[in-house]
Design an enzyme around this catalytic site. Sequence first.
Site, PDB file in Angstrom:
ATOM      1  NE  ARG A 106      -0.173  -8.559   2.182  1.00 12.66           N
ATOM      2  CZ  ARG A 106      -0.878  -7.854   3.011  1.00 12.66           C
ATOM      3  NH1 ARG A 106      -2.037  -8.196   3.463  1.00 12.66           N
ATOM      4  NH2 ARG A 106      -0.234  -6.837   3.598  1.00 12.66           N
TER       5      ARG A 106
ATOM      6  CG  ASP B  46      -7.539  -6.938   6.936  1.00 10.89           C
ATOM      7  OD1 ASP B  46      -6.714  -6.643   7.624  1.00 10.89           O
ATOM      8  OD2 ASP B  46      -7.749  -6.251   5.803  1.00 10.89           O
TER       9      ASP B  46
ATOM     10  CD  GLU C  83       1.796 -23.153  23.742  1.00 17.54           C
ATOM     11  OE1 GLU C  83       0.847 -23.309  24.667  1.00 17.54           O
ATOM     12  OE2 GLU C  83       2.482 -24.251  23.430  1.00 17.54           O
ATOM     13  CG  ASN C  84      -0.902 -15.900  21.385  1.00 15.28           C
ATOM     14  OD1 ASN C  84      -0.080 -15.842  21.913  1.00 15.28           O
ATOM     15  ND2 ASN C  84      -0.870 -15.679  19.838  1.00 15.28           N
TER      16      ASN C  84
ATOM     17  CB  CYS D 241       0.656  -7.126  14.163  1.00  9.61           C
ATOM     18  SG  CYS D 241       1.777  -5.707  13.902  1.00  9.61           S
TER      19      CYS D 241
ATOM     20  CB  SER E 258      -0.821  -4.007   8.178  1.00 11.69           C
ATOM     21  OG  SER E 258      -1.948  -3.014   7.842  1.00 11.69           O
TER      22      SER E 258
ATOM     23  CE1 TYR F 108       1.531  -6.791  -3.997  1.00  8.10           C
ATOM     24  CE2 TYR F 108       0.547  -5.910  -1.774  1.00  8.10           C
ATOM     25  CZ  TYR F 108       1.275  -6.784  -2.557  1.00  8.10           C
ATOM     26  OH  TYR F 108       1.687  -7.992  -1.590  1.00  8.10           O
ATOM     27  N   GLY F 109      -2.955  -5.377  -4.019  1.00  2.28           N
ATOM     28  CA  GLY F 109      -3.687  -5.363  -3.011  1.00  2.28           C
ATOM     29  C   GLY F 109      -4.785  -4.088  -2.577  1.00  2.28           C
ATOM     30  N   GLY F 110      -4.249  -3.645  -1.431  1.00  2.74           N
ATOM     31  CA  GLY F 110      -4.917  -2.613  -0.719  1.00  2.74           C
ATOM     32  C   GLY F 110      -5.126  -1.372  -1.651  1.00  2.74           C
TER      33      GLY F 110
ATOM     34  NE  ARG G  68       4.956  -7.071  14.027  1.00  2.26           N
ATOM     35  CZ  ARG G  68       5.577  -8.481  13.698  1.00  2.26           C
ATOM     36  NH1 ARG G  68       6.555  -9.034  14.232  1.00  2.26           N
ATOM     37  NH2 ARG G  68       4.569  -9.081  12.849  1.00  2.26           N
TER      38      ARG G  68
ATOM     39  CE  LYS H  16      -6.005  -3.381   4.667  1.00  2.00           C
ATOM     40  NZ  LYS H  16      -6.255  -3.850   5.830  1.00  2.00           N
TER      41      LYS H  16
ATOM     42  CG  PHE I 177       2.476 -18.608  16.318  1.00  2.49           C
ATOM     43  CD1 PHE I 177       1.941 -17.946  15.279  1.00  2.49           C
ATOM     44  CD2 PHE I 177       3.705 -18.765  16.456  1.00  2.49           C
ATOM     45  CE1 PHE I 177       2.839 -17.329  14.704  1.00  2.49           C
ATOM     46  CE2 PHE I 177       4.709 -17.782  15.889  1.00  2.49           C
ATOM     47  CZ  PHE I 177       4.091 -17.197  14.650  1.00  2.49           C
TER      48      PHE I 177
ATOM     49  NE  ARG J 265      -2.311  -1.361   3.571  1.00  2.00           N
ATOM     50  CZ  ARG J 265      -1.755  -0.446   4.395  1.00  2.00           C
ATOM     51  NH1 ARG J 265      -1.674   0.566   4.185  1.00  2.00           N
ATOM     52  NH2 ARG J 265      -1.027  -1.198   5.625  1.00  2.00           N
TER      53      ARG J 265
ATOM     54  CG  HIS K 283      -6.976  -2.808  10.114  1.00  2.00           C
ATOM     55  ND1 HIS K 283      -5.584  -2.586  10.149  1.00  2.00           N
ATOM     56  CD2 HIS K 283      -7.056  -4.110   9.106  1.00  2.00           C
ATOM     57  CE1 HIS K 283      -4.887  -3.209   9.613  1.00  2.00           C
ATOM     58  NE2 HIS K 283      -5.725  -4.110   9.007  1.00  2.00           N
TER      59      HIS K 283
END
Length: 603
Positions: free
Chosen positions: A385, A293, A514-515, A270, A268, A217-219, A416, A226, A512, A78, A246
């Site tokens: 992606r 998303d 474990e969350n 994360c 994004s 591209y994507g977004g 993060r 988006k 992962f 983006r 989001h």
Amino acid sequence: MTFSAEVKPTTRRTDVLEWVSEIARLTKPSSIHWVTGSESEQRHLIDVMVAAGTIAQLNPEKRPNSFIARSHESDVARVESRTFICSTHQKDAGPNNNWAEPDEMRSTLGGVFTESMRGRTMYVIPFLMGPIGSPVTRAGIEITDSPYVVMSMGVMTRAGIVAMEVIDSGVDWVKAVHSVGAPLEQGEADVPWPCNTTKYITHFPETREIWSFGSAYGGNALLGKKAFALRIASAMARDEGWLAEHMMLIRATSPDGRVKHIAAAFPSACGKTNFAMLQPTLPGWTIETLGDDIVWMWVDEDGKLRAINPETGFFGVAPGTSEKSNPVAMETMWGNTIFTNVAVTDDNDVWWEGMTRETPDHLIDWRGDDWTPASEQPASHPNARFTVAISQCPSTAAGWDDPHGVVIDALIFGGRRRTTMPLVVEARSWQHGVYLGATMASERTAAGEGIVGELTRDPFAMAPFTGYHVGDHWAHWLAIGERLAQSGHAPRIFQVNWFRRGDDGRFLWPGFGENIRVVDWIVKRLSGETGGVDSPIGVLPHRADVNMHGLTVSDADLTELLTVDHAVIEEDAISAQSVLEFAGVRTPQSMWDENAETLRLSS
Ligand code: OXD
Ligand code: MN
């Protein structure tokens, strides 16, 4: 301009026909294709793109009906610096958006779109964001000269006749115009990924219009995502009293059968997709996927917050996705998947960094060049992606597309962060939760522009996506909270951080699957089964309340994960003032009050 003989208009609505003719007069395509969403159309698009070199078929024995697309090197993410909100008044776009005066932007766009589709087919894609019958479902029509966009929109939205029938019933629809900005002279050969070095991703929130130029591209180009489902929809939601956010959306079922729905906002790249497809390591738990998303939420007649996922597919980040990190995603992409900017193996399957323990000896990298482990650059682009239908996902929840949506029990904000923030904390109140969302910070990833790793404030993980003033977005959240408070049904708000590191740079928490231990604590809190420890940023778990059965994390690491250092929090609260100042006079006073309270409690 005449309509192509093969594919006739699929609507009788004169406003649609007039608009399509107007765009065709401006952009001068060689033909017009009204997208139906049929299988034969899919096959036609694939043939067109394979012939143009835009996509290539992967090994059908390994990955049926799947394709690799390699974008132009300059068109990989983006482009926030080229994204504009063109509200009449600059103050309504806010400091969080690039603003352009609408008439000036219209005149610029009129220039760049003039004959921009010459030599290309113009596709008209009617699409719906949301299932038919939901109070928040909205319609749009995207015009594009990119078959890659048509195919991807077919995965990500309810596109074609099904949407046109809804539009024909008389509903409002959003106008979305997209061109790769690469007209072809007569006889000129096309390139595999046409695009333009000049890019405009523009939004007119007041007239609910989108114009996107120069990127495929994507977004930037799949305008349902988006541009519509966040930027335009957030403005609609503000005006109409709902929320377009989001967020990912899951259903968590505990071993004793309690069912909770949780929506979580992360910036994004994360881990929203990984969280949405979490495979619990604690026995008896189930996590089912409703979205990865975007979530649209509204207050229902009982005063409860309900949510739908307006999309029908995943446009997920491939690097880092593996059998270990996200086995469900790996299974989801067994076939019928479009991969963009991943590497290709010698047996014509896909590969990306982090997918397998062993790196293949030879690959074709995302640029299409030979690659070996000695190469200096990664084989797949960090923002590579996969595009795949949610219906293919084995963990997709039954009723994921129910127009009534699901009642939200908990909202999570996450970022993060190597330092400062604990594994999980519960906000003291809705207002404090809004403050946690407003002051969220995260280290930058490759999904947008900027220096990867740099800590930035990303309010509600919506910094690139709120289609209006960020301060008004916070006020809107507060107003929704007041409505929910009246019925006593407000979801509780939490903050998580899976990315805390030790002094040696190691992740302190395995993440992962474990969350689920964090989800387990959240569900216990919702049921009033567990207390907590007050801290300046909210309620932390008692160590004994985090189910660590079957997981070894050292005492020192667990302590670090579940406590906060008051001096560090004080410093963070001081730094968070920058985002409150950034929003200026539109920052609700209560956000300053929460900041003052955090400072008071941490000093
Ligand atoms: C996305 C993003 O593509 O947030 O979802 O960048
Ligand atoms: Mn996203």
